[in-house]
Design a protein around this motif. Structure first.
Motif, PDB file in Angstrom:
ATOM      1  N   ASP A 158       0.817  -1.219   0.000  1.00  0.00           N
ATOM      2  CA  ASP A 158       0.000   0.000   0.000  1.00  0.00           C
ATOM      3  C   ASP A 158       0.852   1.271   0.000  1.00  0.00           C
ATOM      4  N   THR A 159       1.800   1.374   0.927  1.00  0.00           N
ATOM      5  CA  THR A 159       2.628   2.584   1.031  1.00  0.00           C
ATOM      6  C   THR A 159       4.037   2.218   1.430  1.00  0.00           C
ATOM      7  N   ASN A 190     -11.392  10.157   9.364  1.00  0.00           N
ATOM      8  CA  ASN A 190     -11.038  10.828   8.106  1.00  0.00           C
ATOM      9  C   ASN A 190      -9.716  11.587   8.217  1.00  0.00           C
ATOM     10  N   THR A 208      -3.387   5.687   6.125  1.00  0.00           N
ATOM     11  CA  THR A 208      -3.341   5.043   4.812  1.00  0.00           C
ATOM     12  C   THR A 208      -4.647   4.295   4.546  1.00  0.00           C
ATOM     13  N   ARG A 209      -4.799   3.806   3.299  1.00  0.00           N
ATOM     14  CA  ARG A 209      -6.019   3.054   2.959  1.00  0.00           C
ATOM     15  C   ARG A 209      -6.093   1.757   3.759  1.00  0.00           C
ATOM     16  N   PHE A 229      -6.712   2.476   7.504  1.00  0.00           N
ATOM     17  CA  PHE A 229      -8.103   2.785   7.861  1.00  0.00           C
ATOM     18  C   PHE A 229      -8.817   1.539   8.365  1.00  0.00           C
ATOM     19  N   TRP A 230      -8.674   0.434   7.610  1.00  0.00           N
ATOM     20  CA  TRP A 230      -9.367  -0.802   7.994  1.00  0.00           C
ATOM     21  C   TRP A 230      -8.685  -1.490   9.177  1.00  0.00           C
TER      22      TRP A 230
END
Length: 439
Positions: free
Chosen positions: A274-275, A317, A322-323, A326-327
């Motif tokens: 992801d990052t 928010n 990161t995406r 978030f989860w």
């Protein structure tokens, strides 16, 4: 017909179960009666009556269960009596050897490592009294006092350890089990100040009597040493409970890794894809005995925004997250690497959640909001806790939120039990599934 006859194979199997059941019941009843306390372990004579009582009690319970389940016909009283007698001889012999070793080997002495606060007349009188009584459940390693002039010859064979502030360093280094405050009762302000600070540390705290008590008849003294020490604080989760708690953590950690190793590997790969940046995020937290340790979490923020000392708590928010992060936060999966903190001994599965130094509530540091905040550090911090399952988690934008958390933490520390831990773990599963306040 002989009183003792050879046992058939079926009877041998029956007695194997009876022996295991009796041993388990004996261990539980001895633990509940305090027979594993240092004083009773050192003085074997104090333990023999208790051993006899509880072994007979356990044997009676086992015989009663055999009768209730229809196996009394297999119960050979002669064989069982021999086993009970041998058990008593072996356990008593082991206790006697342990007692002799402890009494004649200072390095292995089972007594609580004790420091006296106060080197004045009150402290001297207490030290002489303890030295005369030779109570081996208490090993006095020295005394502290702020007045250098109180290094008196009246303290028998007890070294001077420096000013009172040194006691807290000794506790943090794990060198002290018990503190006896022997200041004059007229110095109530100073005494209360010291007691308040000691309440933040995992040690037994006792208050020595004032001078008048040493003139009372021996039969009115309530303490085994002959000195009526006032029990103000006991170290939480100590002795057998400490062993049970550690065993619980190790078993749960190994079981968790057995089930979660592959999912955790998948999460690590997702974070890396992801990052850019490290998979794990390491942050200093305050833990047991007010000592800092490095907590492990899956990284949920962009690497350049990660804060190793919290200045701004994450919010919904938050652009720094990161995406995948978030989860991870939403499902509380970012906490999974803390299983390794538990295995390492820095944390427990259940306990007060560890906070980063400098974390604030409504703009004020936590320790300035709640006077008993540091008392949370008398036990190991946990991955989950009573406050979390009651909904006190997430942001602390108001002082009331941290106050409620600390109240829950203190309640947990004072009322710990294995059943409470299991209840919290079960409730944690449902709390995570509801995904409430997961930030």
């Amino acid at each position: 017909m002989p009183l003792i006859t050879p046992l058939a194979s079926a009877e041998v199997f029956f007695y194997e179960k009876i022996v295991l059941l009796t041993a388990l019941i004996t261990g539980i009843t001895l633990a509940l009666s305090g027979s594993y306390q240092p004083r009773k372990l050192v003085y074997s004579g104090m333990a023999v009556p208790s051993l006899l009582l509880h072994t007979v009690l356990a044997s009676s319970i086992a015989a009663g269960m055999a009768y209730l389940f229809g196996h009394i016909h297999s119960y050979n009283l002669a064989w069982h009596s021999i086993w009970v007698l041998l058990s008593l001889l072996l356990i008593s012999g082991f206790r006697t050897i342990l007692s002799l070793v402890a009494l004649h080997t200072p390095q292995l002495r089972a007594g609580l490592r004790t420091v006296i606060i106060g080197g004045g007349e009150n402290g001297e009188r207490l030290a002489r009294f303890l030295n005369r009584k030779k109570d081996h459940s208490l090993h006095c390693i020295g005394y502290v006092d702020d007045r250098i002039t109180r290094q008196s010859a009246g303290m028998p064979s007890i070294p001077f350890l420096g000013p009172i502030s040194n006691i807290f360093n000794l506790i943090r280094e794990g060198l002290v089990d018990q503190v006896i405050v022997a200041l004059p009762w007229s110095a109530d302000t100073r005494t209360l100040e010291i007691l308040h600070r000691l309440s933040e540390y995992p040690v037994h705290v006792r208050l020595a009597p004032d001078l008048i008590c040493y003139h009372l008849p021996a039969h009115v003294m309530s303490n085994a040493t002959g000195v009526p020490l006032m029990h103000l604080l006991d170290r939480p989760i100590s002795g057998l409970s400490q062993i049970v708690k550690r065993a619980e953590d190790i078993v749960l950690s190994l079981l968790s890794l057995a089930f979660l190793a592959i999912p955790m590997l998948a999460l690590a790969i997702a974070i890396r894809i992801d990052t850019p940046g490290p998979i794990l995020f390491r942050q200093r937290r305050i833990g047991f005995n007010n000592l800092e340790f490095e907590v492990l979490k899956f990284r949920t923020m962009h690497h350049q925004y990660s804060e190793h000392r919290i200045r701004h708590q994450a919010v919904a928010n938050d652009a720094r997250i990161t995406r995948v992060g978030f989860w991870l936060r939403r499902l509380s999966l970012d906490e999974l690497p803390q299983i390794f903190n538990v295995l390492r001994g820095d944390m427990s599965f259940v306990g007060p959640r560890p906070h980063a130094p400098g974390t604030q509530a409504a703009g004020r540091p936590f320790e300035n909001v709640v006077s008993r905040y540091a008392a949370r550090h008398r036990v190991k911090p946990g991955i989950t806790g009573l406050a979390q399952v009651r909904g006190y988690r997430g942001l602390t934008e108001t002082e009331d939120k941290i106050i409620r958390r600390v109240e829950c933490d203190i309640e947990y520390i004072e009322g710990w039990s294995l059943l409470l831990d299991m209840t919290i773990l079960l409730r944690t599963v449902f709390t995570v599934l509801r995904m409430k306040n997961a930030w």
